[in-house]
Write an enzyme that holds these catalytic residues in place. Structure first.
Site, PDB file in Angstrom:
ATOM      1  CG  HIS A 137       4.881  52.025  28.724  1.00 30.16           C
ATOM      2  ND1 HIS A 137       3.804  51.194  28.580  1.00 30.16           N
ATOM      3  CD2 HIS A 137       4.398  53.285  28.626  1.00 30.16           C
ATOM      4  CE1 HIS A 137       2.709  51.915  28.418  1.00 30.16           C
ATOM      5  NE2 HIS A 137       3.043  53.188  28.430  1.00 30.16           N
ATOM      6  CG  HIS A 170       4.128  52.343  24.063  1.00 29.64           C
ATOM      7  ND1 HIS A 170       5.015  52.917  24.930  1.00 29.64           N
ATOM      8  CD2 HIS A 170       3.065  53.181  24.000  1.00 29.64           C
ATOM      9  CE1 HIS A 170       4.527  54.063  25.366  1.00 29.64           C
ATOM     10  NE2 HIS A 170       3.339  54.241  24.830  1.00 29.64           N
ATOM     11  CB  CYS A 214      -8.176  68.736  28.803  1.00 33.18           C
ATOM     12  SG  CYS A 214      -6.947  67.678  29.601  1.00 33.18           S
ATOM     13  CB  CYS A 253      -7.315  65.664  26.173  1.00 30.66           C
ATOM     14  SG  CYS A 253      -7.888  64.724  27.572  1.00 30.66           S
ATOM     15  CB  CYS A 275      -9.621  66.233  32.181  1.00 29.39           C
ATOM     16  SG  CYS A 275      -9.067  64.891  31.107  1.00 29.39           S
ATOM     17  CG  HIS A 281      -4.946  64.250  31.424  1.00 30.14           C
ATOM     18  ND1 HIS A 281      -5.718  64.151  30.286  1.00 30.14           N
ATOM     19  CD2 HIS A 281      -3.731  63.766  31.094  1.00 30.14           C
ATOM     20  CE1 HIS A 281      -4.992  63.640  29.309  1.00 30.14           C
ATOM     21  NE2 HIS A 281      -3.786  63.394  29.769  1.00 30.14           N
ATOM     22  CE  LYS A 296      -3.427  53.233  29.627  1.00 30.52           C
ATOM     23  NZ  LYS A 296      -3.642  54.433  28.860  1.00 30.52           N
ATOM     24  CE  LYS A 328       2.390  58.887  27.379  1.00 32.97           C
ATOM     25  NZ  LYS A 328       2.262  58.344  26.062  1.00 32.97           N
TER      26      LYS A 328
END
Ligand code: MSP
Length: 633
Positions: free
Chosen positions: A18, A21, A126, A129, A143, A146, A295, A298
């Site tokens: 995306h 990246h 997690c 992570c 977390c 997440h 942000k 994905k």
């Protein structure tokens, strides 16, 4: 030989590439090209991170084996980068045998050295992570990344003792204030280090996860994905077998976003230190691209696909926008509207216009050849000096990854050059037969274009190469900063092509990009000819404008009511050149059998013809009044 080794993160293959990246990879490509312009030999590494839980789960969700799945997504990454004109030296995949060997070699070394120990650990894991979280890290018991509750796990594992190296790293950061850039991130890392480092769990029992690199000294375990992934920066340049790895390693610079600051700024230098290797030279950290303030990621599903943007706007516009809009280090908001506005203003109106005006005047007044310059006047000298000093400042900003500031300085110089055209008015010089002066003005402008084409190459490579070609120059020879700054490389008499507009203005986000920008190969297509029957398909008529008004919310569009002889509505992009009131009563040429199109909510039933040159745009009108609807041909 000056050398530079640049890396991007290796991206997880649990989703397709995306814009986030793409940004890091465009930055790395731009810096790589910038260094090449300065005579550096460059190694540019990118690739994919293919082990771990996340990948297994993504593969399962698609009913594929991990191997089938990683091959498929890695290929998508590999195919995306050329669309953005990204030229890497190597694309590394962590599932390649030579990378696996390096990871095992390093584990063995550190184990023998006593940096790795085995023990039982009970903690909060997690799965997002793929690591144990410390209690301090949790936010409201969740977390922080997440927003999920971690799972209590009790496991025997291998640990890498980071705390041994903690003071050394603090000292290193203090002695090398520019080790992490921009400085805010360095402070963040120092803060984390001062809190103290816990042992890093670097293994996963195979009973829980088998998709990873097996421990060389214990077949019941695979390597924690971060320990594996970071080593790509060494395996990618041939460590330890290919002796050339060392020359690259000495000049290593990593480019990442702030999400992966901790592994890069803490685990990685410590791993290197433990191995007895020098640490990398610099870590460049940027912020996030957000979409509607969140942000782009994905997991949130709010991603923009680079391929879609390129097919709509062309790679160079996308690259320019990414580098111009984001202040490296800070977050930025993405929108197509902003992309269109920014590139229309700076690439179409300023730079593209300068190119178009200059090349068309050379075509018209100098038979398409670089003119013999007359004597230089203070005005010419001022333009030259301002441009060269803007390039020097641009260079300083580029060296410090302040791309947005560099481009803004350069754009200021482009505007200055456009003002120079307006003041020198080459069309007047031509009319008055002042050939010497005309020659000098156009020569100065052509040189300005040459310099701009070279220094913009790292950002808009394809357009820069097209422009150099139009100037009759070979990119291979001209692409050097030193040569760019040597004023007067253009030889009088050399042929110059007018070419097509480099950056035609885009109307609004959904407009298709001109095909030419998608593929420069088309530039090479010969001029085509058509039989007369083809031309006869077009219904061209004289139309009389009976009413004209602005289309609200646009600066370019006028809504015209024309009689031809029936009444029709036509939307024309001429508001910057004509006021509505001066159009009423004029007769124009209308293309009457175009498919109607809705533009800003108004149905446009045809197109009126106009000619454009360096002075602006002029409507085509019959020499004398004719009956509205009269056929043209
Ligand atoms: N596989 C690890 C990296 C290992 S490197 C040894 C990883 N992969 S990732 O696919 O999640 O990529 C993270 C990186 O992608 C970021 O550091 C950044 O380079 C880029 N970006 C992903 N989303 C982004 C934004 N929304 N904005 C800017 N960059 C982003 O972490």
């Amino acid at each position: 030989m000056k050398r530079s080794y640049l890396t991007t993160p290796i991206y997880y293959v649990n989703a397709e590439p995306h814009l986030g990246h793409a940004y890091t990879t465009v930055v790395a490509d731009t810096v790589a090209r910038w260094k090449r312009l300065q005579g550096y030999e460059v190694f540019f590494l990118t690739g994919t991170d293919e082990h771990g839980d996340k990948i297994v789960r993504a593969a399962e969700a698609r009913g594929l084996t991990p191997r089938e799945y990683v091959d498929r997504i890695a290929e998508k990454f590999r195919q995306t980068w050329p669309l953005l004109h990204i030229q890497y030296t190597r694309f590394i995949r962590t599932t390649e045998p030579d990378h696996k060997r390096v990871v095992q070699h390093v584990l063995q070394l550190l184990y023998e050295k006593g940096d790795i120990s085995f023990g039982e650990y009970e903690g909060l894991y997690c799965f997002g992570c793929e690591r144990f979280l410390t209690r301090k890290e949790l936010r409201d018991g969740l977390c922080p990344d997440h927003r999920t509750p971690p799972t209590p796990l009790r496991e025997s594992n291998y640990f890498f003792d980071l705390s041994r190296y903690q003071n050394w790293l603090i000292d290193h950061l203090q002695k090398h204030p520019d080790f992490i850039q921009p400085p805010g991130y360095r402070e963040e890392v120092l803060g984390l280090l001062r809190e103290g480092l816990e042992p890093l769990c670097i293994s996963r029992p195979k009973s829980r996860l088998s998709w990873g690199i097996e421990f060389p000294f214990d077949p019941n375990y695979v390597t924690y994905v971060w320990f594996d992934a970071l080593l790509n920066y060494l395996s990618g340049i041939g460590y330890p077998d290919d002796p050339s790895w060392e020359k690259w390693w000495q000049v290593a610079e990593h480019i990442i976003a702030k999400d992966i600051l901790k592994p890069h700024a803490i685990y990685w230098p410590i791993m290197l230190r433990a191995l007895g290797l020098p640490v990398y030279r610099r870590l460049h950290v940027h912020g996030y691209w957000n979409l509607n303030q969140a942000k782009m990621s994905k997991s949130l599903g709010n991603v923009v696909r680079p391929g879609d943007l390129v097919s709509r706007y062309g790679a160079d516009r996308v690259r320019y926008f990414l580098l111009r809009e984001m202040a490296f280090g800070q977050d930025a908001e993405f929108s197509e509207e902003a992309l269109v506005l920014r590139t229309n203003a700076e690439l179409a109106n300023d730079f593209g216009n300068l190119v178009f005006r200059t090349l068309s005047m050379v075509g018209k007044y100098c038979q398409g050849r670089v003119p013999v310059p007359g004597e230089e006047t203070p005005e010419d000298r001022t333009l030259k000096e301002r441009l060269l000093s803007a390039v020097e400042n641009f260079a300083r900003e580029m060296d410090h990854f302040r791309f947005h500031l560099g481009l803004s300085l350069l754009n200021e110089a482009v505007r200055e050059a456009n003002r120079y055209v307006d003041h020198q008015a080459p069309w007047e010089l031509n009319k008055k037969g002042k050939q010497d002066r005309l020659g000098r003005v156009l020569y100065t402008l052509l040189e300005a274009l040459r310099v701009l084409a070279v220094v913009l190459w790292p950002i808009i490579p394809r357009s820069s190469e097209l422009l150099l070609g139009n100037l009759g120059l070979s990119p291979a020879e001209e692409l050097s900063l030193e040569r760019a700054l040597t004023w007067g490389r253009l030889k009088p008499g050399q042929e110059v092509q007018r070419g097509k507009a480099l950056f035609p203005r885009l109307e609004r986000p959904s407009f298709e990009v001109p095909d030419r920008e998608k593929d420069s190969a088309e530039e090479k297509v010969e001029e085509k000819t058509y039989p007369l029957e083809e031309f006869k398909k077009w219904d061209l008529r004289v139309a009389e404008i009976v009413a004209a008004e602005r289309v609200p919310g646009t600066d370019r569009l006028l809504r015209l009511t024309v009689r031809c002889p029936e009444e029709r509505t036509v939307v024309a992009g001429i508001a910057e050149h004509y006021r509505p009131e001066e159009l009423v009563g004029k007769q124009v040429v209308l293309v009457a059998n175009l498919k109607p199109a809705r533009i800003r909510g108004v149905l446009s039933q045809g197109m009126i013809l106009a000619a454009r040159d360096e002075k602006g745009l002029k409507l085509l009108v019959p020499e004398e009044t004719v009956t509205p609807g009269a056929e043209v041909g």
